[in-house]
Design an enzyme around this catalytic site. Structure first.
Site, short mmCIF file in Angstrom:
data_model
loop_
_atom_site.label_atom_id
_atom_site.label_comp_id
_atom_site.label_asym_id
_atom_site.label_seq_id
_atom_site.Cartn_x
_atom_site.Cartn_y
_atom_site.Cartn_z
N ASP A 165 0.87 -1.17 0.00
CA ASP A 165 0.00 0.00 0.00
C ASP A 165 0.90 1.22 0.00
OD1 ASP A 165 -1.56 2.30 1.06
OD2 ASP A 165 -3.16 0.81 1.24
N GLU B 16 -6.16 -2.68 -8.31
CA GLU B 16 -7.28 -2.99 -7.42
C GLU B 16 -8.20 -1.78 -7.29
OE1 GLU B 16 -8.23 -4.69 -2.92
OE2 GLU B 16 -6.29 -3.77 -3.30
#
Length: 394
Positions: free
Chosen positions: A291, A338
């Site tokens: 992330d 994503e």
């Protein structure tokens, strides 16, 4: 005119009103009986908010240059992160040239080494780093992806994370990743329910649509292996973050034990090139999922991605909207992205950071043209109607 310098660093928090990714309110799929490391305790099983996933709040970092340009970014970290940014990290930024991002990252990281390395400290550094990239790109009047070398493809393609992959398929996404609902503490009945849900979804979407399970650090090696083997006949593409992030040995074992063709993925809660070096060198996974708001920012993601590329591993960042889109569009080993379905019922495409960010692009038919990312910086603005609180000015 010379290169602008950094005049001021400000850190804010924002809570509630849907502006915090970890606080979506009641009746949202993202908080409905998702398997977690705390699911071993029945009282903390139904809701992630019950054990405090929402306590930190959102961290917003603003960096103002001497020419008046302001860069900003958002991540998690709340008041703790804001304290770290204003009271510690700001000294390594103010007065520096906006171009000296590598030096600033290095100083922030090594100055916090004695109490940092991962967690909230790296979240804070990540937020600062993303704000620096936003600032530099705005100073140069170009999108962040141009600073990263430019797009290597004309569009992004997305899989969707949410409770309804069947609806995601109808919206044009290439796959759907579901939250695993039942962990080891719920025994054979829970395992059976997990496989039943997968089997039902496979029937709905047909054989070619990707289906994945996000296990959110909730399993042990035995359960994860059994889940993978039972899921294989139903075409599970990958099993994600099955084990606690520090169990590198367990991940390496799991990767050896899953059925041929099924991928083991992880990395959402890993940080820095050193953490990902362990995952890659120990053969823990087939695909890493850093992330960018938690792993060390864009500066560190570049290093992590290069390391993964040398190991033949794909890099598909954990959903973080524009902060990862600008990176993914520039890398061949990031072939898809994503998209987190933030609608409460996962039945429509809405911007991930709504209402905090304005001008946030979203996929159309599961795709996004590179031209949607052509505004300066990361291409988003803070919503002036979202109330920011500055708890620690320096």
């Amino acid at each position: 005119m010379g290169t602008p310098t950094i005049r001021h660093v400000r850190a804010f928090t924002v809570r509630g009103g849907g502006a915090d990714y970890h606080d979506q309110g009641k009746d949202h799929w993202i908080d409905d009986h998702i398997a977690t490391p705390m699911a071993r305790y029945p009282e903390y099983r139904q809701s992630r908010q019950s054990f405090g996933i929402n306590v930190l709040g959102t961290l917003v970092v603003e960096i103002e240059a001497s020419d008046g340009t302001v860069g900003f970014a958002v991540t998690t970290g709340g008041e703790i992160g804001a304290f770290i940014v204003e009271k510690h990290l700001a000294r390594f930024l103010e007065g520096q040239r906006v171009t000296d991002i590598e030096k600033m990252w290095d100083q922030m990281y090594f100055a916090t080494l004695y109490y940092g390395r991962k967690g909230v400290v790296i979240n804070a550094i990540s937020g600062v780093d993303l704000a620096l990239w936003d600032l530099l790109a705005k100073v140069r009047k170009e999108p962040v992806h141009q600073l990263l070398g430019g797009p290597v493809r004309d569009e992004l393609v997305f899989y969707a994370t949410g409770a309804r992959p069947d609806l995601a398929q109808q919206m044009g996404f290439i796959g759907g990743k579901m939250p695993l609902q039942h962990g080891p503490a719920e025994g054979e009945e829970g395992l059976h329910k997990n496989i039943e849900k997968l089997a039902d979804m496979r029937q709905r979407v047909g054989k070619d649509f990707w289906l994945m399970y996000d296990c959110w650090m909730s399993l042990d090696i035995n359960y994860a292996t059994r889940l993978a083997q039972a899921a294989h006949p139903h075409g599970l593409k990958w099993i994600e973050e099955a084990l606690p992030p520090d169990d590198y040995w367990g991940y390496a074992q799991l990767r050896r034990q899953v059925p041929a063709g099924m991928m083991v993925t992880t990395g959402e809660h890993e940080a820095t090139r050193w953490g990902f070096r362990l995952l890659l060198e120990m053969g823990c996974c087939d695909l890493i999922q850093p992330d960018v708001g938690w792993c060390g920012g864009m500066t560190e993601l570049i290093k992590i991605s290069a390391l993964a590329d040398a190991h033949g591993s794909m890099v598909v960042p954990h959903g973080s909207s524009v902060y990862s889109y600008h990176f993914v569009i520039t890398r061949h080993n990031s072939p898809f992205a994503e998209f987190l379905m933030m609608a409460p019922k996962a039945d429509q495409v809405v911007p991930m950071f709504n209402p905090l960010l304005l001008d946030e692009p979203v996929p159309q038919g599961g795709r996004m043209k590179a031209s949607a990312l052509d505004q300066p910086g990361f291409g988003v603005r803070l919503n002036p109607e979202c109330k920011l609180h500055r708890p620690h000015s320096h």
